[in-house]
Design a protein around this motif. Structure first.
Motif, short mmCIF file in Angstrom:
data_model
loop_
_atom_site.label_atom_id
_atom_site.label_comp_id
_atom_site.label_asym_id
_atom_site.label_seq_id
_atom_site.Cartn_x
_atom_site.Cartn_y
_atom_site.Cartn_z
N CYS A 241 0.85 -1.19 0.00
CA CYS A 241 0.00 0.00 0.00
C CYS A 241 0.88 1.24 0.00
O CYS A 241 1.85 1.32 0.75
CB CYS A 241 -0.88 -0.04 1.25
N CYS B 110 0.16 2.98 3.80
CA CYS B 110 0.61 2.37 5.05
C CYS B 110 1.69 1.32 4.84
O CYS B 110 2.19 0.74 5.80
CB CYS B 110 -0.57 1.76 5.81
N CYS C 241 -6.70 -0.87 0.01
CA CYS C 241 -5.93 -1.44 1.11
C CYS C 241 -6.87 -1.87 2.24
O CYS C 241 -7.65 -1.06 2.73
CB CYS C 241 -4.92 -0.41 1.63
N CYS D 269 -5.83 0.26 5.76
CA CYS D 269 -6.07 1.69 5.99
C CYS D 269 -7.17 2.23 5.08
O CYS D 269 -7.55 3.39 5.20
CB CYS D 269 -4.79 2.49 5.81
ZN LIG Z 1 -2.84 0.89 3.48
#
Ligand SMILES: [Zn+2]
Ligand SMILES: [Zn+2]
Length: 172
Positions: free
Chosen positions: A123, A126, A137, A140
């Protein structure tokens, strides 16, 4: 005071009787111990009887021979050992295969070290690992850049599909 020869004879007799009884008890105990021990180590009844017979005939030297020849592991230990080996094998089999070269790869790998096939992506927000087909993702909630935003609203898309289907059924 001179010792009475009859008393002395009796004493020797009693001591001999006690000694004999002790040796007999020891003999039987050794045979029982061997039989119990071999039963925990071997399933074959012939091996069990032969081991007990060995100690019954040879007594202490027989126990020595038995201790040298007996199986190193008890059946219980053998079972535990097999279980451990199986779980190790299972853990190995659970590892995913690289789609490029079919070798086992780790779950955390981004790229196959053998054939350089991309296995996962990270990602951009994150940095957690994601499956390649995912476009959002799961950690997050950040959408992958370049993906269409309306593809996020999958619920509405599904609802639309269901209405369409039921209309088709009603029409037919
Ligand atoms: Zn993420
Ligand atoms: Zn590969």
């Amino acid at each position: 005071m001179p010792l009475d020869p009859a008393f002395l004879g009796n004493l020797v007799l009693i001591l001999t009787a006690f000694g004999g009884a002790f040796l007999a008890a020891l003999w039987i105990a050794l045979v029982i111990w061997t039989y119990r021990d071999i039963r925990a180590r071997a399933r074959d009844p012939l091996v069990q009887i032969l081991s007990a017979l060995l100690v019954a005939v040879l007594n202490l030297p027989g126990v020595l021979v038995y201790l040298i020849l007996r199986p190193a592991r008890t059946l219980e230990e053998e079972y535990q050992h097999t279980l451990e080996e199986e779980s190790l094998l299972q853990a190995l089999e659970d590892l995913p295969l690289c789609p490029g070269c079919e070798r086992r790869v780790q779950n955390e790998w981004q790229v196959c070290p053998n054939c350089h096939t991309k296995l996962k992506k990270s990602c951009h927000h994150c940095s957690k690992l994601m499956e390649l087909p995912w476009n959002i993702c799961p950690y997050c909630g950040t959408p992958v850049p370049g993906m269409r935003q309306d593809s996020l609203n999958i619920d509405e898309a599904l609802r639309g599909l269901q209405i369409g289907d039921s209309q088709v059924e009603a029409d037919s």
